[in-house]
Design a protein around this motif. Structure first.
Motif, PDB file in Angstrom:
ATOM      1  N   GLU A  52       1.151  -1.392  -0.168  1.00  0.00           N
ATOM      2  CA  GLU A  52       0.073  -0.194  -0.156  1.00  0.00           C
ATOM      3  C   GLU A  52       0.802   1.150  -0.227  1.00  0.00           C
ATOM      4  O   GLU A  52       0.441   2.624  -0.164  1.00  0.00           O
ATOM      5  N   ASP A  53       2.049   0.517   0.530  1.00  0.00           N
ATOM      6  CA  ASP A  53       2.995   2.283   0.399  1.00  0.00           C
ATOM      7  C   ASP A  53       3.166   3.096  -0.904  1.00  0.00           C
ATOM      8  O   ASP A  53       4.466   3.777  -1.247  1.00  0.00           O
ATOM      9  N   LYS A  54       2.521   2.095  -1.739  1.00  0.00           N
ATOM     10  CA  LYS A  54       2.950   2.236  -3.211  1.00  0.00           C
ATOM     11  C   LYS A  54       1.975   3.579  -3.483  1.00  0.00           C
ATOM     12  O   LYS A  54       2.218   3.921  -4.694  1.00  0.00           O
ATOM     13  N   ILE A  55       0.981   3.366  -2.717  1.00  0.00           N
ATOM     14  CA  ILE A  55      -0.714   4.277  -3.252  1.00  0.00           C
ATOM     15  C   ILE A  55      -0.103   5.425  -4.016  1.00  0.00           C
ATOM     16  O   ILE A  55      -0.433   5.747  -5.018  1.00  0.00           O
ATOM     17  N   PRO A  56       0.497   6.175  -3.018  1.00  0.00           N
ATOM     18  CA  PRO A  56       1.164   7.659  -3.746  1.00  0.00           C
ATOM     19  C   PRO A  56       1.740   7.835  -4.500  1.00  0.00           C
ATOM     20  O   PRO A  56       1.438   9.054  -5.404  1.00  0.00           O
ATOM     21  N   TYR A  57       2.630   7.503  -5.188  1.00  0.00           N
ATOM     22  CA  TYR A  57       3.656   7.375  -6.477  1.00  0.00           C
ATOM     23  C   TYR A  57       2.813   7.074  -7.483  1.00  0.00           C
ATOM     24  O   TYR A  57       2.712   7.671  -8.282  1.00  0.00           O
ATOM     25  N   LYS A  60       0.481   9.963  -7.707  1.00  0.00           N
ATOM     26  CA  LYS A  60       0.763  10.465  -9.009  1.00  0.00           C
ATOM     27  C   LYS A  60       1.060  11.305 -10.151  1.00  0.00           C
ATOM     28  O   LYS A  60       0.823  11.722 -10.979  1.00  0.00           O
ATOM     29  N   VAL A  61       1.212   9.774 -10.570  1.00  0.00           N
ATOM     30  CA  VAL A  61       1.315   9.308 -11.771  1.00  0.00           C
ATOM     31  C   VAL A  61       0.250   9.792 -12.328  1.00  0.00           C
ATOM     32  O   VAL A  61      -0.217   9.754 -13.790  1.00  0.00           O
ATOM     33  N   LEU A  62      -0.910   8.864 -12.175  1.00  0.00           N
ATOM     34  CA  LEU A  62      -2.710   8.877 -12.262  1.00  0.00           C
ATOM     35  C   LEU A  62      -2.521  10.753 -11.997  1.00  0.00           C
ATOM     36  O   LEU A  62      -3.536  11.366 -13.058  1.00  0.00           O
ATOM     37  N   LYS A  63      -2.378  11.234 -11.135  1.00  0.00           N
ATOM     38  CA  LYS A  63      -3.041  13.019 -11.590  1.00  0.00           C
ATOM     39  C   LYS A  63      -2.058  13.496 -12.448  1.00  0.00           C
ATOM     40  O   LYS A  63      -3.024  14.155 -12.839  1.00  0.00           O
ATOM     41  N   HIS A  64      -1.362  13.290 -12.591  1.00  0.00           N
ATOM     42  CA  HIS A  64       0.450  14.826 -12.815  1.00  0.00           C
ATOM     43  C   HIS A  64       0.845  14.302 -14.195  1.00  0.00           C
ATOM     44  O   HIS A  64       1.708  14.635 -14.902  1.00  0.00           O
ATOM     45  N   ASP A  65       0.964  12.659 -14.698  1.00  0.00           N
ATOM     46  CA  ASP A  65       1.738  12.199 -16.142  1.00  0.00           C
ATOM     47  C   ASP A  65       0.695  12.804 -16.667  1.00  0.00           C
ATOM     48  O   ASP A  65      -0.762  12.784 -17.182  1.00  0.00           O
ATOM     49  N   PRO A  66       1.608  13.478 -18.217  1.00  0.00           N
ATOM     50  CA  PRO A  66       0.798  14.119 -18.799  1.00  0.00           C
ATOM     51  C   PRO A  66       0.399  13.529 -20.438  1.00  0.00           C
ATOM     52  O   PRO A  66       0.585  13.522 -21.312  1.00  0.00           O
ATOM     53  N   ASN A  67       0.768  11.574 -20.244  1.00  0.00           N
ATOM     54  CA  ASN A  67       0.482  11.417 -21.500  1.00  0.00           C
ATOM     55  C   ASN A  67      -0.366   9.952 -21.002  1.00  0.00           C
ATOM     56  O   ASN A  67      -0.935   9.410 -20.100  1.00  0.00           O
ATOM     57  N   GLU A  68      -1.783  10.092 -21.488  1.00  0.00           N
ATOM     58  CA  GLU A  68      -3.092   9.854 -20.646  1.00  0.00           C
ATOM     59  C   GLU A  68      -2.823   8.267 -20.929  1.00  0.00           C
ATOM     60  O   GLU A  68      -3.409   7.533 -20.140  1.00  0.00           O
ATOM     61  N   LEU A  69      -2.435   7.464 -21.966  1.00  0.00           N
ATOM     62  CA  LEU A  69      -1.649   6.166 -21.838  1.00  0.00           C
ATOM     63  C   LEU A  69      -0.635   6.150 -20.446  1.00  0.00           C
ATOM     64  O   LEU A  69      -1.495   4.912 -19.804  1.00  0.00           O
ATOM     65  N   ASP A  92     -11.792  10.899  -8.054  1.00  0.00           N
ATOM     66  CA  ASP A  92     -11.180  12.251  -8.999  1.00  0.00           C
ATOM     67  C   ASP A  92     -10.745  12.188 -10.567  1.00  0.00           C
ATOM     68  O   ASP A  92     -10.821  13.205 -11.069  1.00  0.00           O
ATOM     69  N   ALA A  93     -10.020  11.562 -10.506  1.00  0.00           N
ATOM     70  CA  ALA A  93      -9.809  11.018 -11.993  1.00  0.00           C
ATOM     71  C   ALA A  93     -11.345  10.430 -12.944  1.00  0.00           C
ATOM     72  O   ALA A  93     -11.336  10.632 -14.475  1.00  0.00           O
ATOM     73  N   THR A  94     -12.019   9.728 -12.296  1.00  0.00           N
ATOM     74  CA  THR A  94     -13.055   9.391 -12.536  1.00  0.00           C
ATOM     75  C   THR A  94     -13.759  10.924 -13.486  1.00  0.00           C
ATOM     76  O   THR A  94     -14.659  10.297 -14.533  1.00  0.00           O
ATOM     77  N   LEU A  95     -14.196  11.295 -12.294  1.00  0.00           N
ATOM     78  CA  LEU A  95     -14.673  12.572 -12.890  1.00  0.00           C
ATOM     79  C   LEU A  95     -13.779  13.531 -13.057  1.00  0.00           C
ATOM     80  O   LEU A  95     -14.447  14.498 -14.010  1.00  0.00           O
ATOM     81  N   HIS A  96     -12.466  14.185 -13.413  1.00  0.00           N
ATOM     82  CA  HIS A  96     -11.970  15.207 -13.760  1.00  0.00           C
ATOM     83  C   HIS A  96     -10.538  14.557 -14.772  1.00  0.00           C
ATOM     84  O   HIS A  96     -10.284  15.830 -15.200  1.00  0.00           O
ATOM     85  N   VAL A 102      -8.510   7.603 -20.059  1.00  0.00           N
ATOM     86  CA  VAL A 102      -8.502   7.438 -18.769  1.00  0.00           C
ATOM     87  C   VAL A 102      -9.793   7.042 -17.874  1.00  0.00           C
ATOM     88  O   VAL A 102     -10.105   6.430 -16.120  1.00  0.00           O
ATOM     89  N   ARG A 103     -11.134   8.146 -17.834  1.00  0.00           N
ATOM     90  CA  ARG A 103     -11.856   8.261 -16.814  1.00  0.00           C
ATOM     91  C   ARG A 103     -12.234   6.782 -16.934  1.00  0.00           C
ATOM     92  O   ARG A 103     -12.872   6.574 -15.831  1.00  0.00           O
ATOM     93  N   HIS A 104     -12.760   6.321 -17.908  1.00  0.00           N
ATOM     94  CA  HIS A 104     -13.377   5.624 -18.052  1.00  0.00           C
ATOM     95  C   HIS A 104     -12.158   3.783 -17.283  1.00  0.00           C
ATOM     96  O   HIS A 104     -12.773   3.238 -16.829  1.00  0.00           O
TER      97      HIS A 104
END
Length: 162
Positions: A52-57, A60-69, A92-96, A102-104
């Protein structure tokens, strides 16, 4: 910017050595690498290390990576990890997230986690302008309902969720 294939392959060889040593810090450093292929692979490797300690990393990728893939892979990975601490990031990703792709995946991941708390977010996603997101929300809501009412086998329920 895409790395030259030879440069990428050399880095993959180094990554394999570090993977065998379970060098978490090395892979955390790669989630911001210039090459999206490297970022995707580093994300998957962190998930493979588990915990679970990997969740923040990964979040971070989910929120900030510039590439949708890459963000899509992060959403998928958070779902597969199955930790409830991933739920706010997936919501957050589902809605925003600007990408339907990514939302899917974030909606599906909420269903895989079996996030009853996320029902309200998935119900909001039923109004998404993208049909695949709406369909993903339906699948996720269906899985949550199944897990609540009928399932006796958590592994099976997660497999049917997306």
């Amino acid at each position: 910017m895409e790395a030259v294939p030879e440069k990428r392959l050399a880095l993959f060889a180094q990554m394999e050595e570090r993977y065998e040593k379970k060098d978490v810090d090395y892979f955390v450093s790669l989630i911001t690498h210039e090459d999206y292929v490297v970022r995707t692979r580093a994300t998957c490797i962190l998930v493979d290390f588990g915990g679970e300690d990997k969740i923040p990393y990964i979040a971070k990728v989910l929120k900030h990576d510039p590439n949708e893939l890459v963000r899509h892979e992060a959403a998928f990975s958070l779902g597969q990890m199955g930790y409830r601490s991933a739920i706010p990031h997936l919501e957050d990703a589902t809605l925003h997230d600007p990408s339907m792709f990514v939302r899917h995946e974030a909606a599906i991941a909420l269903g895989v986690v079996g996030a009853k708390d996320a029902r309200h977010v998935l119900e909001q996603a039923l109004n998404d302008p993208s049909v695949p997101v709406v369909e993903s929300a339906i699948v996720a809501l269906s899985n949550i309902q199944f897990m609540e009412k009928l399932s006796k086998n958590e592994k099976f329920a997660k497999l049917t969720g997306g």
